[in-house]
Every structure is written in structure tokens, then in C-alpha cells.
Design a protein around this motif. Structure first.
Motif, mmCIF file in Angstrom:
data_model
loop_
_atom_site.group_PDB
_atom_site.id
_atom_site.type_symbol
_atom_site.label_atom_id
_atom_site.label_comp_id
_atom_site.label_asym_id
_atom_site.label_seq_id
_atom_site.Cartn_x
_atom_site.Cartn_y
_atom_site.Cartn_z
ATOM 1 N N GLY A 87 -6.442 1.151 3.145
ATOM 2 C CA GLY A 87 -6.037 2.350 3.868
ATOM 3 C C GLY A 87 -5.337 1.980 5.149
ATOM 4 N N ARG A 89 -10.579 6.802 -2.138
ATOM 5 C CA ARG A 89 -10.563 8.103 -1.484
ATOM 6 C C ARG A 89 -11.962 8.716 -1.445
ATOM 7 N NH1 ARG A 89 -4.674 9.929 -3.934
ATOM 8 N NH2 ARG A 89 -3.490 8.599 -2.514
ATOM 9 N N SER A 119 7.040 11.737 -1.709
ATOM 10 C CA SER A 119 6.381 11.834 -3.020
ATOM 11 C C SER A 119 7.292 12.435 -4.080
ATOM 12 C CB SER A 119 5.074 12.609 -2.913
ATOM 13 O OG SER A 119 4.144 11.863 -2.160
ATOM 14 N N LEU A 160 0.836 -1.205 0.000
ATOM 15 C CA LEU A 160 0.000 0.000 0.000
ATOM 16 C C LEU A 160 0.870 1.255 0.000
ATOM 17 C CD1 LEU A 160 -2.784 1.392 0.257
ATOM 18 C CD2 LEU A 160 -2.523 1.190 2.748
ATOM 19 N N TYR A 161 1.898 1.288 0.845
ATOM 20 C CA TYR A 161 2.767 2.459 0.903
ATOM 21 C C TYR A 161 3.573 2.622 -0.382
ATOM 22 C CZ TYR A 161 1.607 3.017 5.834
ATOM 23 O OH TYR A 161 0.932 3.229 7.012
ATOM 24 N N ASN A 211 -5.595 3.901 -0.691
ATOM 25 C CA ASN A 211 -5.624 3.504 -2.090
ATOM 26 C C ASN A 211 -6.410 4.552 -2.880
ATOM 27 O OD1 ASN A 211 -6.616 2.314 -4.562
ATOM 28 N ND2 ASN A 211 -6.110 0.293 -3.746
ATOM 29 N N PRO A 212 -5.846 5.097 -3.974
ATOM 30 C CA PRO A 212 -6.537 6.162 -4.715
ATOM 31 C C PRO A 212 -7.957 5.800 -5.140
ATOM 32 C CG PRO A 212 -4.279 5.948 -5.475
ATOM 33 C CD PRO A 212 -4.511 4.796 -4.536
ATOM 34 N N ARG A 263 2.580 1.858 -3.308
ATOM 35 C CA ARG A 263 1.662 2.384 -4.312
ATOM 36 C C ARG A 263 1.337 3.859 -4.063
ATOM 37 N NH1 ARG A 263 -4.339 -0.054 -5.980
ATOM 38 N NH2 ARG A 263 -4.795 1.539 -7.561
ATOM 39 N N THR A 264 1.305 4.268 -2.799
ATOM 40 C CA THR A 264 0.841 5.606 -2.442
ATOM 41 C C THR A 264 1.916 6.666 -2.589
ATOM 42 O OG1 THR A 264 -0.704 4.599 -0.859
ATOM 43 C CG2 THR A 264 -0.271 6.963 -0.633
ATOM 44 N N PHE A 265 3.155 6.339 -2.200
ATOM 45 C CA PHE A 265 4.212 7.351 -2.148
ATOM 46 C C PHE A 265 5.361 7.009 -3.090
ATOM 47 C CE2 PHE A 265 2.290 7.320 2.155
ATOM 48 C CZ PHE A 265 1.813 8.621 2.182
ATOM 49 N N ALA A 323 -2.175 6.537 4.524
ATOM 50 C CA ALA A 323 -2.177 6.192 3.103
ATOM 51 C C ALA A 323 -3.518 5.561 2.761
ATOM 52 C CB ALA A 323 -1.049 5.212 2.784
#
Length: 277
Positions: free
Chosen positions: A182, A207, A264, A143-144, A203-204, A146-148, A201
Motif C-alpha cells: 500500500g 484491502r 482506471s 503497485l500503481y 494491493n487488492p 497493478r492498481t490502476f 493504492a
């Protein structure tokens, strides 16, 4: 580029390296002040790092300030019977230059306008929230990742996450069925008096469902039940969503850390928010 190392100077903990181009004094052993000030500056010169960032009790800040550090944020009640301060030492003028200053001011203004309005904390029926354990480390790392694009600590590494859990960091996550969508954590101080609300975080694809607000509520409930009274966060200053979430949750803005963190994909300024519970 590999992540910065977490090492000890005597009995104090620092993070050091080129990834964030800084030294971060994470915890100061009181008896090592004031000598540690010059040691940190000398280390930054030797490694040609552009910033030193320190989190210390306010009563120990005098030697840092007289040594060229400046206060960027203050958190009341961070330590037993005293406040905590975030101090920075800049070796080069460029590290203090903010090209997006107007944008950051807008983010803060919007967040402040939403003070105390509360967050949506009720999840849709297809989602559920749980405290996470070692078995979840690989899902958290994915997850992290993918997010950052970048993050100041290697939270895309399951082994690092497992080490954090074993050292007392509490992670909570939101799932749809078995998929982690999340997550966030409470990083409790060694003295057990304060906790940093961090590592948010989502997942897009998930949101705007109240996931971050639900995670924050879960973290706060855990802290209250554990006797932790001072909560704070170091949030990306460019993010309307995360700053507004903390303002809505009755956190107080207490300062900005300039060009502080590699997150990011670039160095970003960070806002500090706090509240007592």
C-alpha cells in the motif's frame, strides 16, 4: 497513448494533452493573470481539447469566471491568507454529461453519513509503515501499475516517481516483509502552505486491513510536523471507500470536478475534500 506533458506558460505550470483530453493549470503565477485565460482557451482550441481545469487563488478567479469558466470546488485556506478555487471551462456539452450521476450522489450521501467517525489506523502485526525513498520507486511503480488501469500522471514509471520525490512529494508505504502492499503521498504546494493527499493504492489482496487509513494518518502527521495546515484531496467520485475515508477523517466536501480525470480506464468525476489541521 502517452501521458500528458507538464510544461510552463511563462512562469505558470500546466499539464496538457490528449490522455486526459484537457489542459490543467496546476499553478498560476499571479502576474500572468488575466492574459493567461485567453491563452489557455486558444491552446485548447488549437489542440481540440474538451476541457480546461484550473486551480487558482480565489482573488484571481474573476477573470476566469468572466471568460467562461465556472467554479466547481473551493478549498478554504489553500493559499496564505486566502482560499483556493477549482475552475473548469467546457468546450463541448458531452464533457459535462454524467451518466452515473445517481451513483455519485449515493457515494457522497454514504460518505457524509460517516462524517467524523474516524478511520481504522492500527495495522495488523504482520504489516509495517515507512516513509519511502528513491530506492522504493520501482516497487511503487509496480503497485500503481497493478492498481490502476490508467492514471492522470505516469506513476507507473519509476523515473517519474523519482522526479516527484526529488521535487518534494512525500510518499509513505505499508509493507509485509519486503513487499510493498500500500502507498500514498502528500504533494506539498510550492509555498508550503497546503498539501494534496493523493496516490492512494492498496494491493487488492490486502484491502479492509486499515492500510489506507494508516497511510492517511501518517501523511497528516508529516504535514502537521512540517507546518502545513491546509490538507485536501481530489478523490474518485465513484469510490465509496475513499470518499468515506476522508469524511470519517473530518474532511469537508467542497465540490465535484465533472469528468475531469482519466483514471482506471475512463474519464471520471472527482470529489474535492479538505480540512485545516
Amino acid at each position: 497513448m502517452s501521458h500528458d506533458l507538464i510544461v510552463k506558460i511563462g512562469r505558470s505550470n500546466i499539464q496538457i494533452g490528449d490522455y486526459n483530453d484537457r489542459i490543467y493549470l496546476m499553478s498560476l503565477f499571479p502576474e500572468e493573470s488575466p492574459e493567461i485565460v485567453n491563452r489557455l482557451i486558444n491552446m485548447a482550441v488549437d489542440r481540440d481539447l474538451s476541457k480546461i481545469f484550473a486551480k487558482v487563488p480565489k482573488s484571481l478567479s474573476t477573470h476566469f469566471l468572466s471568460g467562461g469558466f465556472e467554479k466547481e470546488a473551493e478549498v478554504p485556506g489553500m493559499y496564505p491568507d486566502e482560499d483556493g478555487v477549482f475552475l473548469s471551462f467546457y468546450r463541448y456539452p458531452w464533457r459535462k454529461k454524467q451518466d452515473n450521476k445517481a451513483e455519485l450522489e449515493s457515494v457522497l450521501s454514504v460518505a457524509e453519513s460517516k462524517k467524523g467517525k474516524g478511520n481504522v489506523c492500527t495495522l495488523p502485526s504482520n504489516l509495517h509503515l515507512n516513509r519511502l525513498g528513491l530506492k522504493d520507486s520501482h516497487a511503487l511503480a509496480r503497485l500503481y501499475e497493478r492498481t490502476f488501469k490508467t492514471y492522470p500522471f505516469p506513476i507507473n514509471d519509476p523515473a517519474f516517481i523519482e522526479g516527484e520525490m526529488e521535487s518534494g512529494v512525500r510518499f509513505f508505504g505499508v509493507f509485509e516483509n519486503d513487499e510493498l502492499v500500500g502507498a500514498a503521498s502528500a504533494e506539498v504546494s510550492e509555498d508550503g502552505y497546503s498539501a494534496e493527499m493523493t496516490d492512494f493504492a492498496v494491493n487488492p489482496d490486502y484491502r479492509r486491513m486499515g492500510i489506507a487509513g494508516a497511510l492517511l494518518q501518517a501523511l497528516e502527521s508529516y504535514c502537521v510536523e512540517s507546518g502545513i495546515r491546509c490538507l485536501f484531496t481530489i478523490a474518485r467520485a465513484c469510490s465509496y471507500g475513499i470518499n468515506s475515508m476522508f469524511s470519517k477523517g473530518n474532511y469537508e466536501y467542497s465540490g465535484q470536478l465533472i469528468n475531469n480525470t482519466n483514471i482506471s480506464g475512463s474519464l471520471e468525476s472527482m470529489n474535492v475534500w479538505h480540512k485545516m489541521v
